[in-house]
Motif scaffolding. Structure first.
Motif, PDB file in Angstrom:
ATOM      1  N   ASN A  11       0.795  -1.227   0.000  1.00  0.00           N
ATOM      2  CA  ASN A  11       0.000   0.000   0.000  1.00  0.00           C
ATOM      3  C   ASN A  11       0.828   1.277   0.000  1.00  0.00           C
ATOM      4  O   ASN A  11       0.329   2.340  -0.348  1.00  0.00           O
ATOM      5  CB  ASN A  11      -0.948   0.013   1.202  1.00  0.00           C
ATOM      6  CG  ASN A  11      -1.961  -1.103   1.127  1.00  0.00           C
ATOM      7  OD1 ASN A  11      -2.331  -1.551   0.056  1.00  0.00           O
ATOM      8  ND2 ASN A  11      -2.405  -1.563   2.280  1.00  0.00           N
ATOM      9  N   HIS A  12       2.081   1.174   0.419  1.00  0.00           N
ATOM     10  CA  HIS A  12       2.990   2.320   0.475  1.00  0.00           C
ATOM     11  C   HIS A  12       4.311   1.904  -0.174  1.00  0.00           C
ATOM     12  O   HIS A  12       5.296   1.661   0.524  1.00  0.00           O
ATOM     13  CB  HIS A  12       3.226   2.766   1.929  1.00  0.00           C
ATOM     14  CG  HIS A  12       1.977   3.071   2.669  1.00  0.00           C
ATOM     15  ND1 HIS A  12       1.355   4.293   2.604  1.00  0.00           N
ATOM     16  CD2 HIS A  12       1.210   2.294   3.484  1.00  0.00           C
ATOM     17  CE1 HIS A  12       0.270   4.273   3.358  1.00  0.00           C
ATOM     18  NE2 HIS A  12       0.157   3.073   3.894  1.00  0.00           N
ATOM     19  N   PRO A  13       4.346   1.809  -1.505  1.00  0.00           N
ATOM     20  CA  PRO A  13       5.517   1.240  -2.190  1.00  0.00           C
ATOM     21  C   PRO A  13       6.838   1.966  -1.944  1.00  0.00           C
ATOM     22  O   PRO A  13       7.894   1.403  -2.193  1.00  0.00           O
ATOM     23  CB  PRO A  13       5.141   1.293  -3.671  1.00  0.00           C
ATOM     24  CG  PRO A  13       3.802   1.874  -3.768  1.00  0.00           C
ATOM     25  CD  PRO A  13       3.287   2.179  -2.406  1.00  0.00           C
ATOM     26  N   LYS A  30       4.873 -12.697   9.961  1.00  0.00           N
ATOM     27  CA  LYS A  30       4.895 -11.822  11.139  1.00  0.00           C
ATOM     28  C   LYS A  30       4.804 -10.350  10.731  1.00  0.00           C
ATOM     29  O   LYS A  30       4.102  -9.570  11.375  1.00  0.00           O
ATOM     30  CB  LYS A  30       6.160 -12.072  11.960  1.00  0.00           C
ATOM     31  CG  LYS A  30       6.115 -13.372  12.713  1.00  0.00           C
ATOM     32  CD  LYS A  30       7.348 -13.567  13.556  1.00  0.00           C
ATOM     33  CE  LYS A  30       7.233 -14.895  14.293  1.00  0.00           C
ATOM     34  NZ  LYS A  30       8.304 -15.075  15.269  1.00  0.00           N
ATOM     35  N   HIS A  31       5.508  -9.977   9.670  1.00  0.00           N
ATOM     36  CA  HIS A  31       5.409  -8.597   9.181  1.00  0.00           C
ATOM     37  C   HIS A  31       3.965  -8.290   8.777  1.00  0.00           C
ATOM     38  O   HIS A  31       3.427  -7.236   9.123  1.00  0.00           O
ATOM     39  CB  HIS A  31       6.330  -8.374   7.982  1.00  0.00           C
ATOM     40  CG  HIS A  31       7.776  -8.242   8.326  1.00  0.00           C
ATOM     41  ND1 HIS A  31       8.289  -7.179   9.033  1.00  0.00           N
ATOM     42  CD2 HIS A  31       8.825  -9.047   8.044  1.00  0.00           C
ATOM     43  CE1 HIS A  31       9.594  -7.329   9.164  1.00  0.00           C
ATOM     44  NE2 HIS A  31       9.950  -8.457   8.576  1.00  0.00           N
ATOM     45  N   GLU A  35       3.097  -7.998  13.729  1.00  0.00           N
ATOM     46  CA  GLU A  35       3.850  -8.386  14.919  1.00  0.00           C
ATOM     47  C   GLU A  35       5.232  -7.743  15.004  1.00  0.00           C
ATOM     48  O   GLU A  35       5.925  -7.910  15.996  1.00  0.00           O
ATOM     49  CB  GLU A  35       3.997  -9.913  14.957  1.00  0.00           C
ATOM     50  CG  GLU A  35       2.678 -10.631  15.114  1.00  0.00           C
ATOM     51  CD  GLU A  35       2.829 -12.144  15.072  1.00  0.00           C
ATOM     52  OE1 GLU A  35       3.935 -12.648  15.317  1.00  0.00           O
ATOM     53  OE2 GLU A  35       1.822 -12.806  14.793  1.00  0.00           O
ATOM     54  N   VAL A  36       5.623  -7.018  13.959  1.00  0.00           N
ATOM     55  CA  VAL A  36       6.918  -6.333  13.953  1.00  0.00           C
ATOM     56  C   VAL A  36       6.622  -4.835  14.049  1.00  0.00           C
ATOM     57  O   VAL A  36       6.072  -4.254  13.108  1.00  0.00           O
ATOM     58  CB  VAL A  36       7.715  -6.662  12.671  1.00  0.00           C
ATOM     59  CG1 VAL A  36       9.059  -5.956  12.678  1.00  0.00           C
ATOM     60  CG2 VAL A  36       7.879  -8.166  12.508  1.00  0.00           C
ATOM     61  N   LYS A  41       2.627  -0.517  10.584  1.00  0.00           N
ATOM     62  CA  LYS A  41       1.701   0.467  10.008  1.00  0.00           C
ATOM     63  C   LYS A  41       1.729   0.523   8.490  1.00  0.00           C
ATOM     64  O   LYS A  41       0.919   1.221   7.891  1.00  0.00           O
ATOM     65  CB  LYS A  41       1.933   1.852  10.608  1.00  0.00           C
ATOM     66  CG  LYS A  41       3.226   2.508  10.273  1.00  0.00           C
ATOM     67  CD  LYS A  41       3.287   3.866  10.960  1.00  0.00           C
ATOM     68  CE  LYS A  41       4.552   4.604  10.594  1.00  0.00           C
ATOM     69  NZ  LYS A  41       4.572   5.935  11.185  1.00  0.00           N
ATOM     70  N   PHE A  42       2.620  -0.223   7.860  1.00  0.00           N
ATOM     71  CA  PHE A  42       2.698  -0.212   6.396  1.00  0.00           C
ATOM     72  C   PHE A  42       2.323  -1.558   5.770  1.00  0.00           C
ATOM     73  O   PHE A  42       2.627  -1.798   4.618  1.00  0.00           O
ATOM     74  CB  PHE A  42       4.105   0.191   5.942  1.00  0.00           C
ATOM     75  CG  PHE A  42       4.489   1.575   6.372  1.00  0.00           C
ATOM     76  CD1 PHE A  42       3.854   2.696   5.849  1.00  0.00           C
ATOM     77  CD2 PHE A  42       5.472   1.761   7.318  1.00  0.00           C
ATOM     78  CE1 PHE A  42       4.206   3.969   6.252  1.00  0.00           C
ATOM     79  CE2 PHE A  42       5.846   3.033   7.728  1.00  0.00           C
ATOM     80  CZ  PHE A  42       5.203   4.144   7.201  1.00  0.00           C
TER      81      PHE A  42
END
Length: 79
Positions: A11-13, A30-31, A35-36, A41-42
């Motif tokens: 979504n945020h390249p 996990k990303h 969890e990271v 948020k990205f």
């Protein structure tokens, strides 16, 4: 095997993350699960490139290189 990887936010390249792991599928999950803290948020993320090494030390050294100025320029030029 140990992996150094570059992931890019779907979504945020413009957002990339460089890391290393011994289990790439699990680490990507996990990303994407949030969890990271650095990548939560990205999400979602996709693997842009990964590199396999025989030792954890070699993977960590390549990760450290990619996070330097010349390593960033190398990755941007090739990936």
């Amino acid at each position: 095997m140990f992996y150094t990887y570059i992931i890019r936010s779907v979504n945020h390249p413009e957002q990339r993350y460089i890391g290393s792991t011994s289990d790439l599928k699990s680490r990507l999950a996990k990303h994407n699960a949030g969890e990271v803290p650095h990548t939560s948020k990205f999400k979602p993320w996709k693997v842009e490139a990964y590199f396999a090494f025989e030792t954890k030390e070699k993977a960590a050294a390549f990760e450290a290189y990619l996070k330097t100025g010349s390593g960033y320029a190398f990755a941007k030029r090739h990936f």
